[in-house]
Design an enzyme around this catalytic site. Structure first.
Site, mmCIF file in Angstrom:
data_model
loop_
_atom_site.group_PDB
_atom_site.id
_atom_site.type_symbol
_atom_site.label_atom_id
_atom_site.label_comp_id
_atom_site.label_asym_id
_atom_site.label_seq_id
_atom_site.Cartn_x
_atom_site.Cartn_y
_atom_site.Cartn_z
ATOM 1 N N CYS A 270 0.824 -1.212 0.000
ATOM 2 C CA CYS A 270 0.000 0.000 0.000
ATOM 3 C C CYS A 270 0.863 1.269 0.000
ATOM 4 O O CYS A 270 1.515 1.554 -0.989
ATOM 5 C CB CYS A 270 -0.986 -0.038 1.164
ATOM 6 S SG CYS A 270 -2.386 1.090 0.940
ATOM 7 N N HIS A 354 -3.856 -5.207 -0.168
ATOM 8 C CA HIS A 354 -3.556 -5.736 1.167
ATOM 9 C C HIS A 354 -3.633 -7.260 1.182
ATOM 10 O O HIS A 354 -4.701 -7.835 1.396
ATOM 11 C CB HIS A 354 -4.536 -5.152 2.190
ATOM 12 C CG HIS A 354 -4.281 -3.733 2.532
ATOM 13 N ND1 HIS A 354 -3.621 -3.338 3.688
ATOM 14 C CD2 HIS A 354 -4.557 -2.593 1.861
ATOM 15 C CE1 HIS A 354 -3.514 -2.027 3.712
ATOM 16 N NE2 HIS A 354 -4.080 -1.541 2.617
ATOM 17 N N GLU A 356 -2.676 -9.195 3.434
ATOM 18 C CA GLU A 356 -3.018 -9.680 4.782
ATOM 19 C C GLU A 356 -4.516 -9.619 5.050
ATOM 20 O O GLU A 356 -4.999 -10.127 6.076
ATOM 21 C CB GLU A 356 -2.272 -8.866 5.841
ATOM 22 C CG GLU A 356 -2.905 -7.558 6.249
ATOM 23 C CD GLU A 356 -2.837 -6.454 5.201
ATOM 24 O OE1 GLU A 356 -3.517 -5.425 5.370
ATOM 25 O OE2 GLU A 356 -2.120 -6.613 4.199
#
Length: 379
Positions: A270, A354, A356
């Site tokens: 990001c 993202h 995660e």
């Protein structure tokens, strides 16, 4: 209590207060996720922003202590169509309304979020103010127009950690319980790997995923010189997500350039991706309304594979500005913007989205495995 959301373009929306009394100021953006409002509220990337959830009802599964992404609520303000009066979830420890009030977050419900989102998509995200009580909407509009723009704003200094620390699990949380809900790692390293991470506004699930993949992580404030990270002899360097304009972070870009030149494996997510893009010679620009949600399709150019991704950003890397030694690896299938980069000669790569998740799909979790490959010399 009455509440009003006013925009800098002169429009305002009247609704009901569902959080703290007072005023909230910031850039008004929208998130298309159907779930994950607690993770959104606590994501440091949303610092300085008033977040509108496009899903019609928010709050129905309450608040769970294991689902927070930082030590506090980070959004400047919160906007929903309907705040559920009922909390139904065996993991819940409280309601959304209680949570917003406890952290002093000004929030508004009962407005037409579909109409608001159409305004933001058409005109672009803009500055806004939420006021509660007997407020004058015209005065709020004037306030909104006087707020500093997101362009040129360094918000990282407001969310980065104060001191270096070793990640040993969520503060005040129960990592053993949380682990039951985490995706199993794609693989584990042959030995524990040491990662030095820049905290630009890092979500805790990034740290959870690195730990799940067999990494010991030491987290550093964003202002830390690159030599301090290299001094711990890390196997790899990580640059996190975060808020604001990447072009307003020359000190972070300088650190990142030194790390790229050092030859150590580097992975960015990001804002960390945007910083690496700048460090490797590219430019960034502001998107009209950004990418915020859990349903963004991204194409991996080498394989043609499409990942459904979780995203939260308002800036992007300009592909045309990149030097020949930097390769674009992923593209957004909504608008063709750059979603991934790789240095052709050094072990450096990054993604705009993202992997995660938290919230969102796990399609991109394999990227942590690629980071292991780079650190173990297999990539």
């Amino acid at each position: 209590m009455k509440a009003v959301l006013a925009l800098e373009n002169g429009q305002w929306f009247e609704g009901t207060s569902i959080g703290a009394a007072g005023e909230a100021r910031g850039e008004v953006v929208f998130n298309t996720g159907l779930t994950g409002y607690q993770e959104v509220l606590t994501d440091p990337s949303y610092a300085g922003q008033i977040v509108t959830m496009t899903a019609p009802q928010i709050g129905n599964y309450g608040i769970a202590s294991d689902d927070i992404e930082s030590a506090r609520v980070q959004v400047a303000g919160f906007v929903v169509r309907e705040a559920s009066p009922v909390t139904s979830n065996w993991r819940a420890s409280g309601s959304l309304r209680e949570y917003l009030a406890a952290y002093g977050i000004v929030a508004i419900a009962g407005i037409d979020t579909r109409a608001l989102t159409r305004v933001l998509r058409t005109a672009g995200v803009m500055r806004g103010v939420i006021g509660t009580g007997p407020v004058d909407p015209r005065a709020l509009v004037e306030q909104a127009g006087s707020l500093p723009p997101m362009e040129g704003s360094d918000l990282v200094t407001t969310v980065t950690c104060a001191q270096p620390f070793d990640w040993e699990g969520q503060p005040g949380g129960e990592e053993a319980g949380t682990a039951a809900y985490l995706l199993a790692p794609g693989r584990l390293p042959k030995r524990r790997l040491r990662v030095a991470a820049y905290d630009l506004g890092m979500k805790w699930n990034i740290l959870r995923r690195l730990a799940a993949y067999g990494c010991d992580v030491r987290v550093f404030p964003a202002t830390t010189p690159a030599r301090d990270l290299l001094a711990i002899a890390p196997d790899g360097i990580f640059l996190s997500n975060g808020p604001g304009d990447p072009a307003a972070l020359p000190y972070v870009v300088t650190h990142a350039r030194e790390l790229v030149e050092a030859g150590v494996p580097v992975f960015g997510i990001c804002l960390g991706h945007q910083v690496l893009g700048l460090a490797m010679g590219g430019r960034t620009y502001k998107l009209k309304f950004g990418h915020r949600g859990t349903n963004h399709p991204v194409k991996q150019l080498a394989t043609g594979r499409v990942e459904i991704t979780s995203q939260n950003h308002g800036f992007a890397v300009d592909a045309a500005s990149l030097p020949a030694e930097v390769e674009v690896t992923h593209l957004n299938l909504y608008d063709g913007t750059v979603e991934g980069l790789r240095h052709r000669e050094r072990p450096v790569f990054s993604v705009q989205y993202h992997p995660e998740a938290a919230p969102g799909p796990h399609d991109a979790d394999y990227l942590f495995g690629l980071f292991l490959d780079a650190m173990e010399g297999r990539g």
